[in-house]
Design an enzyme around this catalytic site. Structure first.
Site, PDB file in Angstrom:
ATOM      1  N   GLU A 159     -67.229 -17.916  12.152  1.00 49.84           N
ATOM      2  CA  GLU A 159     -67.797 -17.179  13.279  1.00 49.84           C
ATOM      3  C   GLU A 159     -67.675 -17.984  14.574  1.00 49.84           C
ATOM      4  OE1 GLU A 159     -71.718 -15.893  12.152  1.00 49.84           O
ATOM      5  OE2 GLU A 159     -72.447 -16.055  14.195  1.00 49.84           O
TER       6      GLU A 159
ATOM      7  N   CYS B 211     -77.335 -18.140  15.427  1.00 46.46           N
ATOM      8  CA  CYS B 211     -76.443 -18.979  14.643  1.00 46.46           C
ATOM      9  C   CYS B 211     -76.168 -18.471  13.232  1.00 46.46           C
ATOM     10  CB  CYS B 211     -77.064 -20.359  14.533  1.00 46.46           C
ATOM     11  SG  CYS B 211     -77.913 -20.861  16.036  1.00 46.46           S
TER      12      CYS B 211
END
Ligand code: SAH
Length: 348
Positions: free
Chosen positions: A94, A335
């Site tokens: 990501e 996150c």
């Protein structure tokens, strides 16, 4: 089978050495490096000023790794995109793109997963799969720059993974990212954040790369820090603080301390007082991050008034402090959350 050379992962010197060893003219190395790291071309056949013969040899002897764009989400609230990239081995990572007044910033992952086990972090659920290579990390930025059509000016190593647990590749990545033959991003615009692996903070300091260095503090005493950061069992708070001081003394750069504010856990006046002491000791800047609650964990964000009060307390005492603004919350901005979602879809 003989493994092919990982072409993108060769730095400028290594690539030139390889090309010279093939008895090619020395400027060919520079040309090829620029195709990969400046023009961001990921297909060897498109290196148009390189002879067909040399391109064939490159394809035979080397391999140029590609990241596949798996998912892109655009935030409707702010100028933030979230990317999921698929690596050649099928793993998913990501990255986040954020547009600011001063330029475009990319938050990259440094590992597939993470083994640090920080209690409020989604990236560590599922553990560490493997390290990323320098070129895989560079490719996160290259692919985003190509996708947005806009130059990336700042890079933060704050995505999934612990960069100092992948030391050699992180250092190589920083050097290649700031290489004048590549994207030439100033080291001052590169921020590395670590949970506090002391020996590698010292090694990084000794390299004297003038990057911005951030420590994830999150607790102001050894006992409190241990509760959220398992790495604190190995590296105790006093030595982590000493390592930060060593970093700023050696590099001349001010250290940032990241402090995730967790309701009822580390947001009292006493916590603020302790934080002030630590910040003064190492002349640090404080970055407050109201914790992003994740489904798997039971941590809550303090309310707005509490956050402001905490910040004011620090400011009153002359501490330089910012609150990290939440970005992309409508697209799983916190996150590791997007990747975690994709992994769940795949495995459940
Ligand atoms: N491993 C490195 C870098 C990745 S995390 C490190 O620990 O610093 C980047 C920052 O985000 C760290 O300060 C981390 O503790 C923080 N973070 C992770 N998950 C979070 C969450 N759910 N809410 C708030 N901050 C979080």
């Amino acid at each position: 089978m003989i493994e092919k050379i990982d072409l993108g992962n060769l730095d400028y010197e290594e690539l030139n050495k390889l090309i010279l060893s093939w008895n090619e003219k020395s400027f060919r190395g520079k040309q090829i490096y620029e195709w990969i790291h400046k023009k961001l071309v990921s297909n060897i056949d498109d290196f148009s000023n390189i002879s067909k013969e040399l391109r064939e040899k490159l394809k035979e002897e080397t391999h140029l790794t590609k990241l596949e764009k798996h998912t892109v989400l655009h935030s409707k609230k702010d100028k933030t995109n979230k990317y999921l990239f698929q690596l050649e081995d099928g793993n998913i990572i990501e990255s986040v793109w954020m547009k600011y007044d001063y330029g475009n910033s990319v938050c990259i992952s440094s590992q597939v997963g993470c083994r640090m086990g920080c209690k409020f972090c989604a990236s560590t659920i599922g553990g560490l799969k493997r390290n990323l290579t320098a070129f895989e990390m560079l490719s996160e930025i290259y692919e985003i720059q190509k996708d947005t059509g806009e130059r990336v000016s700042n890079v933060v190593i704050m995505g999934t993974g612990e960069p100092l647990d992948n030391f050699d590749e992180i250092v190589k990545f920083i050097k290649m990212l700031s290489d004048e033959h590549g994207l030439n991003i100033s080291t001052r615009n590169i921020t590395l954040s670590t949970c506090g692996i002391v020996p590698n903070i010292i090694r990084l300091a000794d390299l004297k790369l003038p990057i911005t260095f951030a420590l994830s503090l999150h607790g102001t005493t050894q006992e409190k820090r241990k509760k959220v950061l398992p790495v604190a069992n190995k590296y105790h708070l006093p030595e982590v603080i000493d390592a930060c001081r060593y970093y700023s003394d050696t590099t001349g750069r001010r250290v940032s301390l990241e402090y995730s504010l967790i309701d009822g856990k580390n947001d009292t006046k006493e916590d603020a007082d302790e934080l002030i002491k630590i910040a003064k000791k190492i002349k640090a800047h404080i970055n407050l991050i109201p914790v992003n609650p994740i489904e798997e964990r039971d941590f809550k964000k303090p309310d707005k008034t509490k956050i402001e009060k905490f910040k004011n307390e620090l400011e009153k005492n002359g501490i330089n402090v910012t609150i990290r603004k939440e970005r992309g919350s409508d697209i799983n901005g916190a996150c590791g959350q997007l990747r975690l979602g994709a992994m769940k879809e795949r495995y459940t």
